[in-house]
Scaffold this motif. Structure first.
Motif, PDB file in Angstrom:
ATOM      1  N   LYS A   1      44.385  66.461  19.246  1.00 31.88           N
ATOM      2  CA  LYS A   1      44.117  66.690  20.667  1.00 31.88           C
ATOM      3  C   LYS A   1      44.049  68.181  20.975  1.00 31.88           C
ATOM      4  O   LYS A   1      43.292  68.620  21.826  1.00 31.88           O
ATOM      5  N   GLN A   2      44.829  68.967  20.245  1.00 33.01           N
ATOM      6  CA  GLN A   2      44.786  70.414  20.402  1.00 33.01           C
ATOM      7  C   GLN A   2      43.446  70.972  19.914  1.00 33.01           C
ATOM      8  O   GLN A   2      42.873  71.860  20.545  1.00 33.01           O
TER       9      GLN A   2
ATOM     10  N   LYS B   1      44.674  67.419  26.710  1.00 35.92           N
ATOM     11  CA  LYS B   1      46.105  67.553  27.015  1.00 35.92           C
ATOM     12  C   LYS B   1      46.871  66.336  26.575  1.00 35.92           C
ATOM     13  O   LYS B   1      46.433  65.319  26.328  1.00 35.92           O
TER      14      LYS B   1
ATOM     15  N   LYS C   1      48.831  64.811  18.240  1.00 35.39           N
ATOM     16  CA  LYS C   1      49.029  66.062  18.983  1.00 35.39           C
ATOM     17  C   LYS C   1      48.155  67.176  18.413  1.00 35.39           C
ATOM     18  O   LYS C   1      47.529  67.935  19.154  1.00 35.39           O
ATOM     19  N   GLN C   2      48.095  67.249  17.101  1.00 37.72           N
ATOM     20  CA  GLN C   2      47.315  68.266  16.402  1.00 37.72           C
ATOM     21  C   GLN C   2      45.815  68.117  16.692  1.00 37.72           C
ATOM     22  O   GLN C   2      45.124  69.103  16.985  1.00 37.72           O
TER      23      GLN C   2
END
Length: 65
Positions: free
Chosen positions: A59-60, A65, A56-57
């Motif tokens: 991809k940010q 998304k 998640k980190q």
């Protein structure tokens, strides 16, 4: 509203696989290699998949998304 820029350092370090996973390289394989064993250096040269806790980190950072 301005465009959202992705992190240029992360762009250089991570690549996306065909299945959508994030691929990375191992650390500790760039210098001071004389004191490391052949086995250690050989295992560090392979690429690895990013752990699920960090996806998640990253991809940010890559503006995904």
């Amino acid at each position: 509203m301005p465009k959202v820029k992705s992190n240029s350092g992360a762009k250089k370090r991570f690549t996306l696989t065909g299945s959508g996973k994030i691929k990375r390289q191992h650390a500790y394989h760039s210098h001071i290699l004389t004191k490391k064993t052949k086995k250690q250096k050989r295992n560090l040269c392979h690429s690895a998949i990013v752990d699920g806790t960090n996806v998640k980190q990253i991809k940010q950072l890559l503006c995904m998304k």
